[in-house]
Scaffold this active site. Structure first.
Site, short mmCIF file in Angstrom:
data_model
loop_
_atom_site.label_atom_id
_atom_site.label_comp_id
_atom_site.label_asym_id
_atom_site.label_seq_id
_atom_site.Cartn_x
_atom_site.Cartn_y
_atom_site.Cartn_z
N SER A 49 34.46 73.22 51.12
CA SER A 49 33.83 72.30 50.19
C SER A 49 33.97 72.52 49.06
CB SER A 49 32.94 73.56 50.30
OG SER A 49 32.65 73.87 51.33
N HIS A 83 27.24 74.92 45.92
CA HIS A 83 27.22 76.18 46.37
C HIS A 83 28.31 77.14 46.56
CE1 HIS A 83 29.50 73.98 49.97
NE2 HIS A 83 30.00 75.54 50.10
N ASP A 136 23.26 69.15 46.38
CA ASP A 136 24.28 70.41 46.20
C ASP A 136 25.50 70.20 45.99
OD1 ASP A 136 26.24 73.03 47.35
OD2 ASP A 136 27.14 71.69 49.59
#
EC number: 3.4.21.108
Length: 427
Positions: free
Chosen positions: A271, A162, A194
């Site tokens: 992230s 993402h 992901d």
């Protein structure tokens, strides 16, 4: 101490000499007068004067002798005592010293040792919007950012999917820990897990070691490395809160992953960064944050499976450079509100409605995206889209797939219900 005693003695002598001498003289005079009276008063005046002279010299000798007989022994004793006390002061006074803390930094700085061993392999990832440019520099503006880490010396980087996909009209740049910046290309993507890999054309890079997430225990110390809020080379630490947090508990129905839960501080920009054990080995990929003290990472054992499959595709010449499906672009990162997450959020914040049972939490909004332009903010809870109830993130993807030009979204911002309109971008 001895000098103080001598001074006190001198003051004492001054005070006692005159009064004492006067009293002694008066007493001697009275004694002499009584003696002369007992012999009779027939004596002549010359003899009385002689006797009086003798008595005067007598009481003078008696007065000074009394003073010195009393004071000299006292002063000598005080002086000797002062000398003895001064000489044994160290023995009489207890010595209290602070406990030495020298060496504690080297003994307990295990977090710093971890960072020194693996921090150079962590990178900062920027997504540049090629349609919008900075007014002063003329360079593309940053649409979003994230983190990653080098897993091969020849420039292969691991991150979250993402972070780099579903962002049309953008390019990816990677900044190394030494400040060098390189353009990057997307090699492999697995949206289900992901995960994604990037490639930069440089060799000889420091590599992050991959550990084993299967050996982790709850309560074990871990370190999160990354670039939260675009602040590169940021270090936070915490413990493993849970080692088997099922994706179904997080409302991620299309994923079959048991996430690592940690209380290490993780926020936007972390992230894709590594979650590292005290041996300096990556045991997870930081993926999402629910609230302060509750964050999740993809276990490294699951990541290894993805990397093995990606390596096989590269050998066959079929790496997924552009083969991943591109969805309509909304520009948010979201998380399904499960009962457990809702309970935790309500216990931490008084602004959560008590009657809220489900929905999707918006925890990141990309600047310049349709969601940002439409007014969505991090922390909003999506409850309805186009009059349909939203219970999980899959419902949001279904609404995007319907192809309607605009999305009428109902959100909760604190305890206030609001309506926003978003126009997603087509791929």
């Amino acid at each position: 101490m001895a000098l103080r005693c001598i001074n006190n003695l001198e003051i004492f002598l001054r005070r006692c000499t005159a009064p004492t001498l006067h009293r002694c003289c008066v007493a001697s005079s009275r004694t002499a007068h009584t003696a002369s009276s007992s012999k009779g008063s027939g004596g002549d005046n010359s003899k009385d004067q002689e006797n009086n002279g003798q008595n005067k010299s007598g009481y003078r000798r008696f007065g000074w002798r009394s003073v010195f007989q009393f004071c000299v022994p006292f002063s000598l004793g005080a002086l000797v005592s002062a000398v003895l006390i001064e000489g044994h002061r160290d023995e009489l006074t207890p010595t209290i010293s602070a406990r030495s803390l020298k060496g504690r930094r080297n003994e307990f700085n295990f977090i710093a040792d971890v960072v020194a061993g693996c921090g150079d392999s962590v990178v900062y990832i920027e997504i540049k919007d090629t349609r919008h440019f900075d007014y002063f520099s003329g360079q593309p503006i940053t649409a979003s950012n994230g983190s990653g880490f080098v897993i091969e010396q020849n420039g292969l980087i691991l991150t979250n999917a993402h972070v780099v996909i579903n962002k049309p009209h953008t390019m990816v740049q990677v900044r190394l820990s030494d400040g060098r910046t390189f353009p990057a290309t997307i090699e492999d993507v697995d949206q289900t897990s992901d995960l994604a890999t990037l490639r930069i054309h440089v060799s000889g890079l420091p590599v992050m070691k991959l550990g084993k997430s299967s050996t982790l225990r709850s309560g074990e110390w871990v370190v999160a490395l990354g670039s939260p809020l675009a602040l590169s080379n940021t270090v936070t630490a915490g413990v493993i809160s849970a080692t088997q947090r099922a994706s179904q508990e997080l409302g991620l129905r299309n994923r079959d992953i048991n996430y690592l839960q940690t209380d290490a501080a993780i926020t936007f920009g972390n992230s894709g960064g590594p979650l590292v054990n005290l041996d300096g080995e990556a045991i997870g990929v930081n993926s999402m944050k629910v609230t302060a003290g509750i964050s999740f990472a993809i276990p490294i054992d699951y990541v290894k499976v993805f990397l093995e499959r990606a390596a096989e595709r590269r050998k066959k010449g079929s790496a997924h450079k552009t083969g991943y499906p591109v969805k309509r672009y909304m520009g948010i990162t979201m998380l399904t509100l499960t009962p457990d997450i809702l309970f935790e959020l309500k216990s931490r914040s008084q602004n959560m409605p008590n009657n809220l049972m489900h929905g999707v939490l918006v925890w990141k909004v990309i600047v310049g995206s349709p969601a940002h332009s439409g007014g969505l903010q991090p922390g909003d809870i999506v409850t309805h889209i186009n009059k349909k109830e939203i219970k999980n993130s899959s419902d949001v993807y279904d609404a995007l797939a319907e192809g309607r030009k605009d999305l009428e979204i109902v959100i909760l911002r604190g305890v206030k219900q609001m309506h926003v309109k978003i126009t997603p971008e087509d791929p």
